[in-house]
Scaffold this active site. Structure first.
Site, PDB file in Angstrom:
ATOM      1  N   LYS A 198      10.909  -3.027  -3.640  1.00 45.03           N
ATOM      2  CA  LYS A 198      10.584  -2.235  -2.449  1.00 45.03           C
ATOM      3  C   LYS A 198      10.350  -3.168  -1.248  1.00 45.03           C
ATOM      4  CE  LYS A 198       8.722   1.474  -5.263  1.00 45.03           C
ATOM      5  NZ  LYS A 198       7.585   2.039  -5.973  1.00 45.03           N
ATOM      6  N   GLN A 207       1.312   1.634  -5.876  1.00 48.98           N
ATOM      7  CA  GLN A 207       2.143   1.593  -7.081  1.00 48.98           C
ATOM      8  C   GLN A 207       1.357   2.120  -8.287  1.00 48.98           C
ATOM      9  OE1 GLN A 207       5.485   0.655  -7.142  1.00 48.98           O
ATOM     10  NE2 GLN A 207       5.419   1.396  -9.235  1.00 48.98           N
ATOM     11  N   ASP A 227       5.426   8.657  -0.287  1.00 46.26           N
ATOM     12  CA  ASP A 227       5.809   9.005  -1.664  1.00 46.26           C
ATOM     13  C   ASP A 227       5.846  10.526  -1.843  1.00 46.26           C
ATOM     14  OD1 ASP A 227       6.598   7.111  -3.484  1.00 46.26           O
ATOM     15  OD2 ASP A 227       4.556   6.458  -3.981  1.00 46.26           O
TER      16      ASP A 227
END
Ligand code: NAP
Length: 303
Positions: free
Chosen positions: A54, A98, A121
């Site tokens: 990422k 994460q 997200d």
């Protein structure tokens, strides 16, 4: 092979080029770039490799990227304080935590602490609600379903009026993609069925799908005889079924299989995604797109 292969790697390249171009234009016009913070807790090799990818992608696109690597024993309060810091940071448009988090931390509490306008997200209840309402309410569709929908659109598969069957009802894939496909609008307007372990006769549902989206996490769950000839099969599953030595690097790598028996299914379907190289690359791509969108919302730039 009769099916057309929908390659996530190729669509990813296309979308990243579009994002890169927009980042340059916005920088020239507004002197600002999208800002993304990635918060990694602990040292799980899988999490490190996801976050590294990422970060690499964000940097290549010219984003401002901040890495917050925190020890495994960080307290929940300290993690919440970190999120609060980036909620207030004007240069940050996207906050990514994460998962999974260590057991002593309540991940719901952490995800819910992210400002919904920086929740790239798309897991915050506010964004889940926005997705459910649909239309212009939607800000950040969760990245994997967003990627699936974009692949279907870019492959030229008609969704309006299509019978869509989604195998799996998780909050990160099954439920959101079903919700997205049922809305009015681009890449949607379909008739949607969700199936799961409580479903009687899984095969009969799959057999009538014009678009079959499988996110079960069970290797080769979907048998070739369940596939409607000419249909579009999106295989989200990523299952490690063994190890092999990479021809490129000489190192041990995982053997990955999807939730669909690809070799046989590709002779029946009209379109199919491979594993790996199908849905996988789309998830990171849509995270970047959501971060760019977050900046655009802030600047009042539409589209
Ligand atoms: P999950 O949370 O484990 O959910 C799996 C779903 O599949 C559940 O709803 C489960 O039903 C259903 N299911 C499992 N076995 C089934 C069976 N035999 N028959 C019918 N339904 C069954 O998984 P997930 O997070 O959605 O992920 C699914 C797969 O996609 C995994 O392989 C994961 O690694 C992969 N994935 C890939 C990406 C990517 O970027 N490519 C992203 C996310 C996930 P119940 O609800 O009844 O238990």
């Amino acid at each position: 092979m009769t099916a057309k292969l929908i390659k996530g790697t190729e669509i990813q390249k296309e979308i990243l080029e579009e994002i890169g171009k927009e980042v340059k234009e916005i920088k020239e016009k507004h002197n600002v770039v999208p800002g993304l913070v990635t918060i990694l807790v602990g040292e799980s090799p899988a999490s490190i490799s996801y976050v590294t990818l990422k970060i690499k992608t964000a940097n290549a696109l010219g984003f401002k990227e901040i890495q917050e690597n925190q020890p495994d024993d960080i307290s929940e309060a300290d993690l919440l304080a970190l999120i609060d810091k980036y909620n207030k940071d004007e240069s940050i448009n996207g906050i990514l935590v994460q998962l999974p988090l260590p057991k002593h931390i309540d991940d719901k509490k952490v995800l819910n602490a992210i400002d919904p306008d920086k929740d790239v997200d798309g897991f915050h209840p506010v964004n889940v609600g926005r997705l459910m309402i649909g239309g212009s309410e939607v800000k950040f569709p969760p990245c994997t379903p967003y990627g699936i929908q974009e692949m279907i659109v870019r492959a030229g598969v008609e969704t309006k009026g299509a019978e869509v069957v989604v195998v799996g009802r998780s909050n990160i894939v099954g439920k959101p993609i079903a919700n997205m496909m049922v809305q009015k609008g681009r890449g949607a307007n379909a008739t949607v069925t969700i199936v799961h372990t409580g479903t009687q006769d899984l095969a009969s549902h799959c057999k009538r799908a014009d678009i079959l989206i499988v996110a079960a996490g069970v290797p080769e769950l979907v048998k070739p005889e369940w596939i409607k000839p000419g249909s579009c099969v999106i295989d989200v599953g990523v299952n490690r079924v063994g190890e092999k030595i990479s021809e490129k690097t000489g190192k041990k790598i995982a053997i990955l299989k999807g939730d669909v028996d690809f070799d046989k299914a590709k002779e029946i379907a009209g379109y199919i995604t491979p594993v790996p190289g199908g849905v996988g690359p789309m998830t990171i791509t849509m995270l970047m797109l959501n971060t760019l969108k977050s900046l655009k919302f802030k600047l009042g730039i539409s589209s």
